[in-house]
Design a protein around this motif. Sequence first.
Motif, PDB file in Angstrom:
ATOM      1  N   PHE B 260      -8.770  -6.180  -2.619  1.00 18.92           N
ATOM      2  CA  PHE B 260      -7.489  -5.907  -3.283  1.00 18.92           C
ATOM      3  C   PHE B 260      -7.655  -5.625  -4.771  1.00 18.92           C
ATOM      4  N   PHE B 261      -8.886  -5.360  -5.188  1.00 16.97           N
ATOM      5  CA  PHE B 261      -9.124  -5.124  -6.621  1.00 16.97           C
ATOM      6  C   PHE B 261      -8.249  -3.978  -7.140  1.00 16.97           C
ATOM      7  N   GLY B 262      -8.280  -2.854  -6.457  1.00 11.64           N
ATOM      8  CA  GLY B 262      -7.517  -1.681  -6.901  1.00 11.64           C
ATOM      9  C   GLY B 262      -6.022  -1.915  -6.899  1.00 11.64           C
ATOM     10  N   PRO B 263      -5.444  -2.304  -5.753  1.00 11.47           N
ATOM     11  CA  PRO B 263      -3.987  -2.494  -5.707  1.00 11.47           C
ATOM     12  C   PRO B 263      -3.477  -3.540  -6.709  1.00 11.47           C
ATOM     13  N   LEU B 264      -4.226  -4.623  -6.882  1.00 16.93           N
ATOM     14  CA  LEU B 264      -3.747  -5.677  -7.779  1.00 16.93           C
ATOM     15  C   LEU B 264      -3.815  -5.267  -9.255  1.00 16.93           C
ATOM     16  N   LEU B 265      -4.532  -4.211  -9.558  1.00 15.39           N
ATOM     17  CA  LEU B 265      -4.585  -3.751 -10.955  1.00 15.39           C
ATOM     18  C   LEU B 265      -3.283  -3.073 -11.374  1.00 15.39           C
ATOM     19  N   ASN B 267      -0.162  -3.981 -11.220  1.00 10.61           N
ATOM     20  CA  ASN B 267       0.860  -4.807 -11.865  1.00 10.61           C
ATOM     21  C   ASN B 267       0.205  -5.670 -12.954  1.00 10.61           C
ATOM     22  N   ARG B 268       0.948  -5.856 -14.034  1.00  9.72           N
ATOM     23  CA  ARG B 268       0.381  -6.557 -15.187  1.00  9.72           C
ATOM     24  C   ARG B 268      -0.096  -7.978 -14.856  1.00  9.72           C
ATOM     25  N   PHE B 269       0.741  -8.692 -14.077  1.00  7.32           N
ATOM     26  CA  PHE B 269       0.410 -10.098 -13.803  1.00  7.32           C
ATOM     27  C   PHE B 269      -0.691 -10.224 -12.738  1.00  7.32           C
ATOM     28  N   PHE B 273      -4.659 -11.751 -12.706  1.00 10.47           N
ATOM     29  CA  PHE B 273      -5.163 -12.638 -11.657  1.00 10.47           C
ATOM     30  C   PHE B 273      -6.468 -12.106 -11.076  1.00 10.47           C
ATOM     31  N   VAL B 274      -6.467 -10.819 -10.716  1.00 11.85           N
ATOM     32  CA  VAL B 274      -7.644 -10.278 -10.018  1.00 11.85           C
ATOM     33  C   VAL B 274      -8.844 -10.160 -10.968  1.00 11.85           C
ATOM     34  N   LEU B 304     -13.329  -3.552 -18.219  1.00 13.23           N
ATOM     35  CA  LEU B 304     -12.666  -2.298 -18.600  1.00 13.23           C
ATOM     36  C   LEU B 304     -11.163  -2.358 -18.352  1.00 13.23           C
ATOM     37  N   PHE B 305     -10.759  -3.222 -17.419  1.00 13.97           N
ATOM     38  CA  PHE B 305      -9.355  -3.253 -17.033  1.00 13.97           C
ATOM     39  C   PHE B 305      -8.542  -4.265 -17.854  1.00 13.97           C
ATOM     40  N   VAL B 306      -9.199  -4.913 -18.788  1.00  9.91           N
ATOM     41  CA  VAL B 306      -8.484  -5.802 -19.714  1.00  9.91           C
ATOM     42  C   VAL B 306      -7.962  -4.934 -20.852  1.00  9.91           C
ATOM     43  N   SER B 307      -6.697  -5.106 -21.214  1.00 13.73           N
ATOM     44  CA  SER B 307      -6.100  -4.224 -22.231  1.00 13.73           C
ATOM     45  C   SER B 307      -6.710  -4.479 -23.610  1.00 13.73           C
TER      46      SER B 307
END
Lengths: 253, 362
Positions: B260-265, B267-269, B273-274, B304-307
């Motif tokens: 679920f790495f892709g789908p959970l990215l 949404n912000r919350f 979590f992921v 990379l996915f952390v803002s």
Amino acid sequence: MPPTPPEDVAARPRHRWIVEVLLAVVVVHSVVLALWLAPSSPLRDAVGDERLASYVDPYFQQGRDAVGVGTQQVDESFSVRAFVAPDGGGKGSVTSWVDLTRLDNRANAHALAPRRVHLIARRLATNLNLAMFNLTATQRKVVRKLTADDLPSAVTVSLDKAGGRPAAVRFFQAYDQMATQFASLYAQSRWAGEGRVVQVQFRVGRRTVPPYAQRASASLDDQPFLDFSFGWRRVFRGSLEARETFDSFVGER
Amino acid sequence: MTTTWRNLVQSVAEARGRVDDWLVGSRHATYAAAVCRIGTALAVLGLLVSNFSTRDLWVGQASVWAEPARAISRFPELRLLDGVSSDVLAFIYVLTMAASLALALGWHAKAATVVTFVGFIAIVGQNPVVGSPGDNLVRLTLLWLLLMRSADHWSLDALRRSRRLAAGKEASREEDALPPWLSSGLHNVGLVALCAQTVLAAMAAGLDKVADRGWQHGTALYSTMQLPESRPFPALSDLLSRNEVLLAVLTYGVLLSQLFFGPLLLNRFTRRFVIVLAVLVNVVLAVVFAQPWSALSTIAVTALFVSDETWQRVEDVVLTTTQPAADWVLDRGYDLLDVADAARYRVLLPVVDWVRFTVLRR
């Protein structure tokens, strides 16, 4: 995020298509990659495995195990022994088996970052087992009868005659050669004091971890290895530099 | 019909404009790219350092037995080490380690990325028999980092740039070799490609696992933990594999963080979590299965996915908490410099003078 200078923004329409093309290339690349990594499907079959493989190889080569850890249920061993002729002449003798995977496991104990060289024996065992599974029953009988006098070209002919896929024969011969050379270099360092190593033999073992449901009553240590001994092979001498490197590696153990 | 068509064309044009603005307007995720650069470089450095003493056996002359596996590899970089002596191998090996250190520090990062990329393939590719799946991830990350500007923050390049700009000078030619629109465009395209690569790798790993009954039941890692080469710390492996809850938590943690790495990215919350889950899982895997370098490279691309806002907050917190320690170190540093200066004047210079006036005069 450093902003682009104003004069560059004004010139943007002229060259924006360049970046758009780059983005389109990346999107197409990602779709191809998704197909390569996806399980078998009509869409993937329509493109073709070979076409996908030729695109990803070598720089984009990857499997489904690039991240994290997978499941492994099989323990394997790789053992070596040698036929040693005394330096002063006389009758030679066969050494006892040395389980290299056990030595590697001992070296890796409590090592957070194990060295890659301690994976060699295990990987050779895994690939030799795989190579044997890929061969037919008749081909496996041929392998069992191979001796140090059999030339690789003659072995290829014998295995091809016994049926099966040519790719499986090539895979077996590649790993047979690698195992022979690795075992030879190891044996020459290991038994250098006993005389001249003339021939080497290796065997691979295989055992499976008992199912999770039986964890209370059975453990891996209770399971015996199912061994397969390959025939004797003529020793590979290797360069002086290679032998010296093996000397220091074997000496460490 | 004409109006609908016109609206459609206008919508496409607007979307294209937004994409253009995003692509060439400014560089995105520059802090995240810096973290990815540091993590990946440290993974390469760690791998090379931990195998330094056995490099000749791993990839040098003594790996001659691996030639059949090497022969089918199509990396042209392998020729760099083809049949070279132990000394040449040591030189290229140390050069690659130095390049990866430079990349981690952000010192001439673009050049360091190129050398690290080529050196990494040349060295690790020499012995495909003992390659790790994590090597592919490192190679792909370095490949896309070639396009990206990963040294805009937390780097010696950034420090040098800010000093030059403060002194009224222009940034170095190396950094401004490309026009800004192309530099930004390449960075952003590289970022998109690396993010897509990361999501695809994670989801492919998850899809591969989910059909397996062991992963469904939360026991899949049990068998792996029993294998001698996968239990460097037997007590820890036994602790995890004998406790049903811990085993299930770890197994499902691995599965969820991949599948679920892709789908959970999206949404912000759930993204937070992921990302936290993926990092925790990889830290545990690094220790339990002794895979620190591949785990570090996975954490690097996950970062990379952390803002950038989050990374800036992290920077603020770190700077605030470490300021007293940094001041103390600087003070001690000045003290050390004073001691060195005193030694130079009291010991070194008199010796030099004595040599000049007594020995050389004769």
